[in-house]
Design a protein around this motif. Structure first.
Motif, PDB file in Angstrom:
ATOM      1  N   GLN A 260      -9.600   8.605   1.675  1.00 45.27           N
ATOM      2  CA  GLN A 260     -10.307   7.718   2.321  1.00 45.27           C
ATOM      3  C   GLN A 260     -11.535   8.390   2.810  1.00 45.27           C
TER       4      GLN A 260
ATOM      5  N   ARG B 143      -9.879   6.563  -7.901  1.00 50.55           N
ATOM      6  CA  ARG B 143      -9.504   5.689  -7.110  1.00 50.55           C
ATOM      7  C   ARG B 143      -7.591   5.762  -7.254  1.00 50.55           C
ATOM      8  N   TRP B 144      -6.747   5.612  -5.647  1.00 49.90           N
ATOM      9  CA  TRP B 144      -4.924   5.693  -6.219  1.00 49.90           C
ATOM     10  C   TRP B 144      -5.072   3.870  -6.642  1.00 49.90           C
TER      11      TRP B 144
ATOM     12  N   ARG C  16       1.098  -1.596  -0.310  1.00 54.46           N
ATOM     13  CA  ARG C  16      -0.452   0.214   0.128  1.00 54.46           C
ATOM     14  C   ARG C  16       1.059   0.980   0.192  1.00 54.46           C
TER      15      ARG C  16
ATOM     16  N   GLU D 249     -17.065   7.866  -3.927  1.00 54.15           N
ATOM     17  CA  GLU D 249     -16.794   6.302  -3.592  1.00 54.15           C
ATOM     18  C   GLU D 249     -16.796   6.608  -2.263  1.00 54.15           C
ATOM     19  N   ALA D 250     -16.659   6.095  -0.986  1.00 52.66           N
ATOM     20  CA  ALA D 250     -16.585   5.904   0.040  1.00 52.66           C
ATOM     21  C   ALA D 250     -15.327   4.559   0.340  1.00 52.66           C
ATOM     22  N   GLY D 251     -14.607   4.343   1.290  1.00 53.76           N
ATOM     23  CA  GLY D 251     -14.192   2.918   2.097  1.00 53.76           C
ATOM     24  C   GLY D 251     -12.565   2.977   1.013  1.00 53.76           C
ATOM     25  N   VAL D 252     -12.257   3.348  -0.018  1.00 55.51           N
ATOM     26  CA  VAL D 252     -11.615   2.937  -1.067  1.00 55.51           C
ATOM     27  C   VAL D 252     -10.033   4.487  -1.257  1.00 55.51           C
ATOM     28  N   LEU D 253      -8.761   3.547  -0.796  1.00 57.02           N
ATOM     29  CA  LEU D 253      -7.856   4.771  -1.767  1.00 57.02           C
ATOM     30  C   LEU D 253      -7.755   5.455  -2.708  1.00 57.02           C
ATOM     31  N   GLN D 254      -8.207   6.956  -2.323  1.00 57.02           N
ATOM     32  CA  GLN D 254      -8.754   7.851  -4.181  1.00 57.02           C
ATOM     33  C   GLN D 254      -7.336   8.830  -3.329  1.00 57.02           C
ATOM     34  N   GLN D 255      -7.560   9.187  -4.841  1.00 59.58           N
ATOM     35  CA  GLN D 255      -5.997  10.487  -4.810  1.00 59.58           C
ATOM     36  C   GLN D 255      -6.513  11.798  -5.914  1.00 59.58           C
TER      37      GLN D 255
END
Length: 442
Positions: free
Chosen positions: A327, A267-268, A97, A300-306
């Protein structure tokens, strides 16, 4: 007099014992760079190889060699690192990660100080996982400010028999350059060989890779202070939630412009940063400040984004690049007061938290009971004017003992619909009248 001579001799011996700090020179190059970790582009042959790594703390020569090269083009610093390794198939790379503890893996670190306020850490493990930090010279590497910073940069790792190699591309626009930028930068390159627990560095550092006074020097950069007129060092991005987030971009500007702001949210994922799209029309700074209201849609929620913000000059050349990894919290979270409801309670209660981007149009929170897939009673609707905590209670009077579900649905215009289902049992409790009547006599 004798004491004075001893002091002078001691000082002379101490100075003689101080190691000479190494120097590397940047090669100015042209031509495309494919960031794949191979170092096979022609320009790498024009770049001087740097070696001479020593074990951390001056404890001798490492068991395997490490070398690196540094080149530069008009928009970025290019770094190539080659790590000799007799068994590359045994490299340790547990972390995958972004911004994870890659220093416990086989990894390399590139640390550079372009100016008097910060130095930067770019680290990569053998699986190409990235870690970055911008370390303030007042406060140090342990501060939250250092690790919360996210840069826009690329890296890739390549493995072959006998070695593994890394390429990095670090855009100038990500490094807070400006009038304070030094003519000669400070530099260190470190390597962790995890399986052997061996730590080596190019500079003669003692306290760790971040031992800044013992960093070496990087010459030949030739950065013009006027080339980067924006100060993004104090740029702060607020917490982002699902919905249409808004914040005001404010940057001190030493030139009027015009400037074009660009942005991307996705999303990252490892690899090149996302392509940015223009936001509005080009604009100019006023009163020494570039200001613009930005809307950041998050779906979206709960996912790594940039989120990536870019400010470019009229020619398209990036002047500022900043990433923000985040996130978003779940927009609807609900918890029952207790997973079992007694008849004497008269109702089932839940604590509901709504977390959406500020400024959304008022919505509705609907609660209903179901059992065996069928609705029980009528749903109840609550107004949803803002994010926050909402207590919910539905009556249970007259319902038989059974397994039920409390279904909660938040509907918000232009944002979406969010749902939570909470199962619970309704039973006769020990203090219910029915329970006492059915129990054994004393």
């Amino acid at each position: 007099m004798r004491l004075g001579c001893l002091m002078v001799m001691s000082l002379g011996l101490a100075s003689a014992a101080e190691p000479e700090l190494p120097r590397a020179t940047v090669a100015r190059v042209t031509g495309a760079m494919v960031v794949d970790g191979r170092l096979d582009e022609p320009f790498w042959k024009q770049t001087a190889e740097q070696g001479g790594f020593g074990r951390l703390g001056g404890k001798g020569t490492p068991s395997v060699a490490t070398t690196f090269r540094v080149a530069a083009d008009a928009t970025a610093l290019r770094v190539g690192i080659v790590c000799q390794e007799p068994n590359p198939e045994q490299l340790v790379a547990r972390t995958s990660r972004r911004d994870g503890p890659i220093w416990s893996d086989d990894s390399v670190e590139f640390l550079v100080q372009p100016g008097p306020r910060f130095y930067y850490q770019f680290a990569v493990n053998a699986a190409a996982a990235q870690f970055d930090a911008r370390v303030p010279l007042e406060g140090g590497a342990g501060t939250a400010e250092a690790t919360l910073w996210d840069g826009v940069w690329q890296t890739a790792v390549h493995r072959e028999a006998g070695f593994w190699s890394v390429e990095l591309r670090l855009p100038w626009a990500a490094l807070d350059l400006g009038p304070e930028t030094l003519g000669t930068w400070r530099l260190n390159v470190g390597r962790t060989a995890a399986r052997r627990m061996e730590y080596s560095a190019w500079a003669p550092v003692v306290k760790g890779f971040h031992d800044l006074p013992r960093f070496g020097y990087l010459d030949g950069l030739a950065i013009k202070p006027t080339d980067y007129p924006l100060d993004g060092s104090r740029l702060q991005i607020p917490p982002l939630r699902v919905g249409g987030n808004r914040f005001r971009l404010r940057l001190p500007a030493r030139r009027a412009g015009p400037y074009q702001v660009k942005m991307a949210v996705q999303r990252w994922a490892p690899g090149p940063p996302p392509a940015r799209r223009p936001v509005g029309q080009p604009l100019s700074a006023k009163g020494g400040e570039l200001a613009m209201d930005l809307r950041v849609p998050v779906k979206e929620a709960g996912v790594l984004q940039q989120l990536v913000v870019e400010v470019a000059e009229a020619s398209g050349r990036p002047l500022l690049l900043r990433a923000h990894l985040f996130q978003a919290p779940d927009p609807l979270v609900a918890n029952l007061a207790w997973p079992v409801a007694y008849a004497g309670d008269g109702q089932v209660r839940a604590a509901v938290t709504v977390a959406l981007a500020p400024g959304f149009a008022p919505g509705l929170l609907t609660a209903r009971l179901t059992s065996n897939g069928k609705a029980v009673g009528k749903p109840t609707a609550f107004p949803l004017p803002r994010s926050g905590d909402y207590p919910v209670a539905l009556p249970l009077t007259g319902l038989p003992d059974d397994l039920y579900q409390l279904e909660l649905t938040a509907r918000v215009p232009e944002v979406g619909e969010f749902r939570e289902v909470l199962p619970f049992y309704k039973v006769v409790g020990p203090f219910d009248q029915a329970g006492r009547a059915a129990g054994p006599s004393s």
